[in-house]
Design an enzyme around this catalytic site. Structure first.
Site, PDB file in Angstrom:
ATOM      1  N   CYS A   1      -8.423   5.265  -6.722  1.00 17.71           N
ATOM      2  CA  CYS A   1      -7.821   5.795  -5.498  1.00 17.71           C
ATOM      3  C   CYS A   1      -7.769   7.311  -5.529  1.00 17.71           C
ATOM      4  CB  CYS A   1      -6.406   5.235  -5.325  1.00 17.71           C
ATOM      5  SG  CYS A   1      -5.617   5.723  -3.766  1.00 17.71           S
TER       6      CYS A   1
ATOM      7  N   CYS B   1       0.860  -1.182   0.000  1.00 21.86           N
ATOM      8  CA  CYS B   1       0.000   0.000   0.000  1.00 21.86           C
ATOM      9  C   CYS B   1       0.896   1.232   0.000  1.00 21.86           C
ATOM     10  CB  CYS B   1      -0.925  -0.028   1.217  1.00 21.86           C
ATOM     11  SG  CYS B   1      -2.193   1.236   1.190  1.00 21.86           S
TER      12      CYS B   1
END
Length: 424
Positions: A354, A160
């Site tokens: 995102c 991440c």
């Protein structure tokens, strides 16, 4: 009457519980089990790290809001999953049986994989509100000192990467707002093969755009960084070449460091034979169901997704907000189908969407599908992303307190971007 247990109550688990209640009505029992008794909105932790948010801004008690929806809540750690007998053993001594289990635990933060890393050692993270507060405490001390070096990045096996970029730019923005940016050095150290890889092999011109932003904000970087050890005030990094050899070794001195750790499966999940891959992530089929234990579903960061590509330093693939939202919906629809005697048919998406805050601006990307070549590779920058991230925080927290299962990404973000439903 069936009993469905949701293990975990983060940005996947709590919406899953609400969606199960809305989908199933009151005919079945739903229980949420979570080690902590509060919800935390993890995407806001980078703001906590510089004092832009407090704990009270992004956390709230779980039982109060879950109970309003007729959902049971147990604040305890799951110590053992007896998958053969469909039972959970909890840290408070309780044993809880289930007909269906939805694992949404998120990951274990695997600090021990990198010697000297973690808030209990020599570096920080922003993966939890506790960790973000710990960084802020040291950050305040550094501000009092008046100058220094801040290292921000991601360890080997991290998956991440977005929060590392966010945090670097947020710290830069905070220092500029304080008019002391010229007194501090920020260095970016990442296991990605290049800036903007993001665990996705890049999205659109993410490489060029993020490199340009890093240069404009005077943030030098080391990529292909195999961080090997962190000592007090010093980080040891081997910069790897494409052939797997060490191209250059670095000893980086710092005053405070934030390194996103590798993720691993949580202990109780890892211990179940046949449930996980070697790194402890839950194996699921196209319907979010475990092949060995068909009454176990899973969604979110804790599921197994293969890396997009091999890289000189190991990197994982991220699970972004829309992916988690769609996986949760698939789990709920498929559990409902099974309760009605039907075969599961719903599928989540592994396409990526995102929003990344950059302090006073931001970047948004869409990758359809996640693994290239893609049908859509969309990457844009602008202040609208920063504002959208703030709006998302307010909306999501309000939605969780309200007990709503309304999807956010498909109904709001995709329309804002002019994109129809994400399809792999």
């Amino acid at each position: 009457m069936a009993h469905i247990v949701v293990l975990g109550s983060g940005t996947g688990g709590m919406p899953a519980a609400y969606e199960l209640r809305d989908e199933l009505g009151t005919a079945h029992d739903i229980t949420v089990i979570n080690e902590r008794d509060y919800f935390q909105f993890v995407p806001s932790n980078p703001w906590v790290g510089v004092g832009w948010r407090s704990r009270s801004d992004i956390t709230f008690p779980l039982d109060k809001y879950l109970n309003k929806k007729g959902i049971n809540f147990i604040a305890a750690r799951c110590d053992k999953i007896d998958a053969e007998n469909s039972k959970l053993e909890l840290s408070n001594g309780e044993t809880v049986g289930y007909d269906y289990l939805l694992i949404a635990t998120g990951p274990k933060l695997y600090f021990e994989e990198l010697e000297g890393s973690g808030p209990d050692a020599n570096s920080h993270s922003v993966c939890s509100v506790d960790h973000a507060e710990a960084f802020y405490a040291d950050y305040q001390k550094l501000l009092e000192k008046g100058s220094g070096t801040i290292v921000i990045g991601a360890a080997p096996f991290a998956s991440c990467f977005g929060p590392a970029y966010e945090f670097a730019f947020i710290v830069d923005t905070d220092l500029r707002k304080r008019k002391v940016r010229d007194k501090f050095h920020i260095k970016f150290v990442t296991s990605e093969p290049y800036i903007g890889h993001l665990g996705l092999g890049g999205v659109g011109d993410s490489k060029g755009m993020l490199e340009s932003e890093m240069r404009n904000h005077h943030i030098p970087w080391i990529t292909n960084a195999k961080t090997t050890k962190i000592e007090p005030g010093k980080m040891f990094v081997d910069e790897m070449a494409e052939n797997g050899e060490v191209a250059q070794s670095h000893e980086i001195e710092f005053d405070v460091a934030m390194m996103l750790p590798a993720f691993f499966g949580v202990d109780a999940v890892v211990a179940v034979e046949g449930l996980c891959n070697p790194r402890g992530f839950v194996l699921v089929d196209e319907h979010q169901r475990n092949p060995k234990y068909p009454n176990i579903y899973s969604a979110g960061v804790c599921i197994a997704i293969p890396p997009v590509e091999a890289t000189p330093v190991p990197t994982g693939a991220p699970k972004t907000g829309y992916m988690i939202e769609s996986m949760v919906t698939a789990c709920v629809h498929n559990i409902h189908a099974e309760l009605e005697g039907k075969e599961p048919s719903a599928q989540g998406t592994w396409s990526a969407l995102c929003l990344a805050d950059m302090g006073d601006t931001g970047a948004a990307f869409v990758a359809i599908p996640q693994i290239p070549p893609r049908n859509v590779a969309w990457f844009k920058k602008g202040k609208w992303v920063h504002l959208a991230k703030i709006a998302f925080e307010k909306y999501f927290i309000r939605k969780m307190k309200k007990g709503s299962s309304e999807p956010f990404y498909e109904k709001t973000m995709l329309k804002m971007m002019g994109i129809t439903r994400l399809k792999d």
